[in-house]
Design a protein around this motif. Structure first.
Motif, PDB file in Angstrom:
ATOM      1  N   TYR A  22      14.207  -5.320  -5.870  1.00 50.58           N
ATOM      2  CA  TYR A  22      14.465  -5.869  -4.526  1.00 50.58           C
ATOM      3  C   TYR A  22      13.200  -6.026  -3.681  1.00 50.58           C
ATOM      4  CZ  TYR A  22      19.425  -6.209  -5.277  1.00 50.58           C
ATOM      5  OH  TYR A  22      20.653  -6.599  -5.759  1.00 50.58           O
ATOM      6  N   ARG A  58      17.292 -15.841  -8.373  1.00 57.02           N
ATOM      7  CA  ARG A  58      18.568 -15.751  -9.092  1.00 57.02           C
ATOM      8  C   ARG A  58      18.854 -17.075  -9.796  1.00 57.02           C
ATOM      9  NH1 ARG A  58      17.292 -11.582  -7.064  1.00 57.02           N
ATOM     10  NH2 ARG A  58      18.597 -10.096  -5.958  1.00 57.02           N
ATOM     11  N   LYS A  81      20.694 -17.586   4.591  1.00 56.01           N
ATOM     12  CA  LYS A  81      21.281 -16.248   4.650  1.00 56.01           C
ATOM     13  C   LYS A  81      21.558 -15.850   6.091  1.00 56.01           C
ATOM     14  CE  LYS A  81      22.497 -12.398   2.480  1.00 56.01           C
ATOM     15  NZ  LYS A  81      21.647 -11.598   1.604  1.00 56.01           N
ATOM     16  N   PHE A 123      24.917 -16.835   7.143  1.00 60.16           N
ATOM     17  CA  PHE A 123      25.984 -15.926   6.686  1.00 60.16           C
ATOM     18  C   PHE A 123      26.005 -14.650   7.524  1.00 60.16           C
ATOM     19  CE2 PHE A 123      25.830 -18.499   2.836  1.00 60.16           C
ATOM     20  CZ  PHE A 123      27.144 -18.479   2.406  1.00 60.16           C
ATOM     21  N   ASN A 174      31.977 -19.165  -1.114  1.00 60.26           N
ATOM     22  CA  ASN A 174      31.189 -17.929  -1.177  1.00 60.26           C
ATOM     23  C   ASN A 174      31.666 -16.893  -0.172  1.00 60.26           C
ATOM     24  OD1 ASN A 174      29.314 -17.669  -3.153  1.00 60.26           O
ATOM     25  ND2 ASN A 174      27.761 -18.923  -2.130  1.00 60.26           N
ATOM     26  N   THR A 209      36.061 -12.388  -0.524  1.00 66.44           N
ATOM     27  CA  THR A 209      36.922 -11.616   0.381  1.00 66.44           C
ATOM     28  C   THR A 209      38.264 -11.346  -0.307  1.00 66.44           C
ATOM     29  OG1 THR A 209      35.813 -12.626   2.279  1.00 66.44           O
ATOM     30  CG2 THR A 209      37.890 -11.509   2.714  1.00 66.44           C
ATOM     31  N   ILE A 225      38.101  -8.391  -2.565  1.00 68.83           N
ATOM     32  CA  ILE A 225      38.152  -7.018  -2.012  1.00 68.83           C
ATOM     33  C   ILE A 225      39.446  -6.341  -2.466  1.00 68.83           C
ATOM     34  CG2 ILE A 225      38.155  -5.626   0.114  1.00 68.83           C
ATOM     35  CD1 ILE A 225      36.598  -7.886   1.487  1.00 68.83           C
ATOM     36  N   PHE A 284      31.047  -5.178  -9.835  1.00 63.81           N
ATOM     37  CA  PHE A 284      29.924  -6.018 -10.244  1.00 63.81           C
ATOM     38  C   PHE A 284      29.020  -5.153 -11.124  1.00 63.81           C
ATOM     39  CE2 PHE A 284      27.809  -9.979  -9.142  1.00 63.81           C
ATOM     40  CZ  PHE A 284      28.820 -10.684  -8.509  1.00 63.81           C
ATOM     41  N   LEU A 336      23.688  -2.167 -11.729  1.00 59.47           N
ATOM     42  CA  LEU A 336      24.246  -1.630 -10.477  1.00 59.47           C
ATOM     43  C   LEU A 336      25.139  -0.435 -10.788  1.00 59.47           C
ATOM     44  CD1 LEU A 336      25.316  -4.962  -8.674  1.00 59.47           C
ATOM     45  CD2 LEU A 336      23.123  -3.789  -8.558  1.00 59.47           C
ATOM     46  N   PRO A 360      26.468  -0.942  -4.998  1.00 58.05           N
ATOM     47  CA  PRO A 360      27.576  -1.680  -5.627  1.00 58.05           C
ATOM     48  C   PRO A 360      27.565  -3.158  -5.254  1.00 58.05           C
ATOM     49  CG  PRO A 360      28.391  -0.298  -3.828  1.00 58.05           C
ATOM     50  CD  PRO A 360      26.958   0.078  -4.047  1.00 58.05           C
ATOM     51  N   GLY A 386      24.597  -4.813  -4.410  1.00 59.45           N
ATOM     52  CA  GLY A 386      23.174  -5.146  -4.375  1.00 59.45           C
ATOM     53  C   GLY A 386      22.421  -4.197  -3.450  1.00 59.45           C
ATOM     54  N   ARG A 410      20.911  -9.143  -1.176  1.00 55.04           N
ATOM     55  CA  ARG A 410      22.005  -8.174  -1.055  1.00 55.04           C
ATOM     56  C   ARG A 410      23.236  -8.846  -0.437  1.00 55.04           C
ATOM     57  NH1 ARG A 410      21.383  -2.067   0.849  1.00 55.04           N
ATOM     58  NH2 ARG A 410      23.553  -1.446   0.648  1.00 55.04           N
ATOM     59  N   GLY A 419      28.492  -9.975   2.447  1.00 45.98           N
ATOM     60  CA  GLY A 419      29.800  -9.529   2.918  1.00 45.98           C
ATOM     61  C   GLY A 419      30.029  -8.032   2.776  1.00 45.98           C
ATOM     62  N   THR A 436      33.384  -6.066   3.684  1.00 41.70           N
ATOM     63  CA  THR A 436      34.126  -5.367   2.627  1.00 41.70           C
ATOM     64  C   THR A 436      34.535  -3.969   3.114  1.00 41.70           C
ATOM     65  OG1 THR A 436      32.832  -6.550   0.960  1.00 41.70           O
ATOM     66  CG2 THR A 436      33.995  -4.576   0.226  1.00 41.70           C
TER      67      THR A 436
HETATM   68  C1  HEM Z   1      26.017 -11.465  -3.179  1.00 39.06           C
HETATM   69  C2  HEM Z   1      28.962  -7.954  -4.761  1.00 39.06           C
HETATM   70  C3  HEM Z   1      32.141  -9.061  -1.283  1.00 39.06           C
HETATM   71  C4  HEM Z   1      29.368 -12.803   0.063  1.00 39.06           C
HETATM   72  C5  HEM Z   1      26.538 -10.395  -3.859  1.00 39.06           C
HETATM   73  C6  HEM Z   1      25.855  -9.708  -4.934  1.00 39.06           C
HETATM   74  C7  HEM Z   1      26.676  -8.731  -5.366  1.00 39.06           C
HETATM   75  C8  HEM Z   1      27.875  -8.779  -4.580  1.00 39.06           C
HETATM   76  C9  HEM Z   1      26.395  -7.735  -6.479  1.00 39.06           C
HETATM   77  C10 HEM Z   1      24.502 -10.115  -5.512  1.00 39.06           C
HETATM   78  C11 HEM Z   1      23.361  -9.342  -4.954  1.00 39.06           C
HETATM   79  C12 HEM Z   1      22.040  -9.811  -5.547  1.00 39.06           C
HETATM   80  O1  HEM Z   1      21.937 -10.885  -6.112  1.00 39.06           O
HETATM   81  O2  HEM Z   1      21.082  -9.052  -5.419  1.00 39.06           O
HETATM   82  C13 HEM Z   1      30.109  -8.009  -4.007  1.00 39.06           C
HETATM   83  C14 HEM Z   1      31.270  -7.171  -4.218  1.00 39.06           C
HETATM   84  C15 HEM Z   1      32.158  -7.480  -3.246  1.00 39.06           C
HETATM   85  C16 HEM Z   1      31.570  -8.528  -2.419  1.00 39.06           C
HETATM   86  C17 HEM Z   1      31.430  -6.114  -5.299  1.00 39.06           C
HETATM   87  C18 HEM Z   1      33.511  -6.863  -3.049  1.00 39.06           C
HETATM   88  C19 HEM Z   1      34.567  -7.590  -2.982  1.00 39.06           C
HETATM   89  C20 HEM Z   1      31.631 -10.113  -0.570  1.00 39.06           C
HETATM   90  C21 HEM Z   1      32.227 -10.693   0.604  1.00 39.06           C
HETATM   91  C22 HEM Z   1      31.460 -11.767   0.970  1.00 39.06           C
HETATM   92  C23 HEM Z   1      30.363 -11.848   0.032  1.00 39.06           C
HETATM   93  C24 HEM Z   1      33.485 -10.148   1.276  1.00 39.06           C
HETATM   94  C25 HEM Z   1      31.606 -12.720   2.123  1.00 39.06           C
HETATM   95  C26 HEM Z   1      32.457 -12.612   3.102  1.00 39.06           C
HETATM   96  C27 HEM Z   1      28.248 -12.774  -0.742  1.00 39.06           C
HETATM   97  C28 HEM Z   1      27.188 -13.768  -0.657  1.00 39.06           C
HETATM   98  C29 HEM Z   1      26.217 -13.378  -1.585  1.00 39.06           C
HETATM   99  C30 HEM Z   1      26.712 -12.162  -2.218  1.00 39.06           C
HETATM  100  C31 HEM Z   1      27.153 -14.984   0.262  1.00 39.06           C
HETATM  101  C32 HEM Z   1      24.891 -14.076  -1.872  1.00 39.06           C
HETATM  102  C33 HEM Z   1      23.831 -13.415  -0.998  1.00 39.06           C
HETATM  103  C34 HEM Z   1      22.423 -13.925  -1.230  1.00 39.06           C
HETATM  104  O3  HEM Z   1      22.138 -14.512  -2.281  1.00 39.06           O
HETATM  105  O4  HEM Z   1      21.592 -13.707  -0.343  1.00 39.06           O
HETATM  106  N1  HEM Z   1      27.760  -9.796  -3.653  1.00 39.06           N
HETATM  107  N2  HEM Z   1      30.341  -8.821  -2.934  1.00 39.06           N
HETATM  108  N3  HEM Z   1      30.513 -10.835  -0.881  1.00 39.06           N
HETATM  109  N4  HEM Z   1      27.929 -11.838  -1.680  1.00 39.06           N
HETATM  110 FE1  HEM Z   1      29.092 -10.292  -2.229  1.00 39.06          FE
END
Ligand code: HEM
Length: 414
Positions: free
Chosen positions: A58, A65, A95, A98, A238, A243, A246, A288, A316, A349, A351, A360, A363, A367
């Motif tokens: 990180y 990615r 970002k 978001f 996304n 969501t 969750i 994840f 992770l 979990p 990121g 990271r 959301g 969550t």
């Molecule tokens: C990225 C897990 C919920 C939106 C990620 C990543 C992980 C992750 C592992 C990648 C981190 C990385 O590349 O370093 C999860 C898990 C969730 C969850 C386990 C549980 C349900 C959410 C929610 C939202 C969301 C609720 C939006 C409301 C995103 C977005 C990215 C992302 C937009 C890309 C961020 C970026 O590239 O900067 N998530 N996520 N996620 N997540 Fe989640």
């Protein structure tokens, strides 16, 4: 300096499918190393785990990615041009859009919608007989997040939409016909969202100004251009898709509650404990497994030289259970989070590192807020029994879930 251990098989893709969440951890333990080299789908990867590896991974702008995930996963979980595939300034700008949606007020609004939706749906359960909670949670979250994000669909359309999204989540770790079918469903969902972006811009739809639909329709990238409707649709997905996902964490929370019934009363009355419980569920629930990245420039880590283009997988799942960071890591002990000082590289979990300047999960706060609000309703307002069923969780199936989907028979809803 010891050399980096190498996984024996010429290609470990089949072993990856067989070992699932345990793939990296098992080999790190076997090699006595936080890093090893392997080949997956014909490409060389360095697999790493632990706090130090997460700090390395990180380091802002070190990895892209883009192209790091196999295509069949990418097309279900992200897409070309989405925030996850951007780098450096372009990434930070998108970002920020978001993260601007994640204000305390908006998190609260989503948590309230989820709680109200759950309470309303649960009132129907006593008459329906046993219900499969994972399906019910998905339906509740689908309706709630569509409303929250400014997507107006009637109840039947919302249900169909949520099922499409559910298929994308279920088949992200598969290849072959089920993955193709899920991709077709994705196209359907994207078409609906592309129309929405166009409707907002043409004034035919007017979602609230603080909604995701408004923010995405009017977002301008670094070059001052609006997103194409296609990329706008991808970014809406996304938000909507994860969501709905969750539901998996909330299902794991109910499983933990079933295994630790003594926590029920405290969960209903003590918000600090509720938060700690949710954190412990997120730490331990297999969701994840890993994140992948490709080095954008050469760097050195632990005296090893890595080149631009080297591919990495950060574990992770294994890092969240690393005995060096967590006392008795396999035990479910929410209390460990009551006095936790926080660490963005041991509890990952969703990121690690910084939400704004890195990839990271955007959301993560949402969550946590949603899990807390739904768990509050489940412990305060709903009396249920858990009939005998297959509650085992296979760590080979990605993404994991208790086999039965967690069936409950509801006695009463307050
Ligand atoms: C990225 C897990 C919920 C939106 C990620 C990543 C992980 C992750 C592992 C990648 C981190 C990385 O590349 O370093 C999860 C898990 C969730 C969850 C386990 C549980 C349900 C959410 C929610 C939202 C969301 C609720 C939006 C409301 C995103 C977005 C990215 C992302 C937009 C890309 C961020 C970026 O590239 O900067 N998530 N996520 N996620 N997540 Fe989640």
């Amino acid at each position: 300096m010891p050399s980096i251990p190498r996984d024996k098989p010429i290609d470990s893709s089949l072993a990856f499918l067989a070992d699932g969440y345990e793939f990296v951890r098992k080999r790190c333990e076997r090699f006595g190393s936080d890093i090893f080299e392997t080949r997956l789908l014909g490409q060389r990867f360095y697999c790493v785990r632990g706090e130090d590896a997460a700090r390395m991974f990180y380091e802002p702008d070190r990895f892209t990615r883009n192209g790091a995930l196999p295509g069949f996963v990418l097309r279900l979980l992200q897409d070309q041009g989405s925030v996850a595939t951007l780098d450096a300034e372009a990434h930070r700008r998108r970002k920020a859009m978001f993260m601007a949606l994640m204000t305390p007020g908006r998190l609260d609004a989503m948590a309230r919608l989820a709680a109200e939706g759950l309470r309303a749906r649960a009132r129907l359960w006593p008459e329906r007989g046993p219900v499969r909670l994972h399906d019910e949670f998905r339906a509740v979250l689908g309706q709630a997040v569509l409303a929250w994000a400014g997507v107006r669909l009637d109840a039947a359309e919302a249900d169909r939409f949520t099922r499409r999204i559910g298929a994308m989540i279920d088949h992200a770790g598969t290849a072959g016909p089920s993955n193709w079918l899920a991709r077709m469903r994705r196209w359907g969902a994207e078409a609906t969202l592309r129309c929405l972006i166009e409707d907002v811009r043409a004034g035919r739809a007017t979602p609230p100004e603080d909604s995701a639909a408004h923010a995405i329709a009017w977002h301008r990238d670094l070059n001052g251009e609006l997103l194409t409707p296609g990329i706008g649709a991808v970014e809406m997905l996304n938000i909507l898709r994860p969501t709905v996902a969750i539901a998996r964490f909330v299902t794991f929370a109910v499983l933990a509650l079933h295994r630790h019934p003594e926590s029920r009363e405290r969960l209903a009355t003590d918000d600090a404990y509720l938060h700690a419980f949710v954190q412990e569920v997120r730490r331990l629930a297999p969701f994840f497994p890993a994140v992948a990245g490709i080095a954008r420039r050469p760097f050195t880590w632990r005296d090893h030289q890595f080149l631009k283009g080297d591919r990495f997988i950060l574990d992770l799942y294994g890092t969240d259970r690393d005995v060096r960071a967590w006392d008795d890591p396999e035990s479910f002990r929410p209390e460990r989070f009551l006095a936790w000082l926080g660490n963005s590289f041991t509890m990952i979990p969703q990121g690690g590192g910084d939400h704004h300047s890195n990839h990271r999960c955007a959301g993560e706060w949402l969550t946590i807020a949603v899990m807390e609000s739904m768990l509050r309703v489940l412990t305060r307002d709903i009396d249920y029994d858990v009939p005998p069923q297959k509650l085992g969780v296979s760590t080979a199936a990605l993404p994991a879930l208790p086999r039965s989907g967690l069936v409950v028979a509801v006695r009463a809803v307050r």
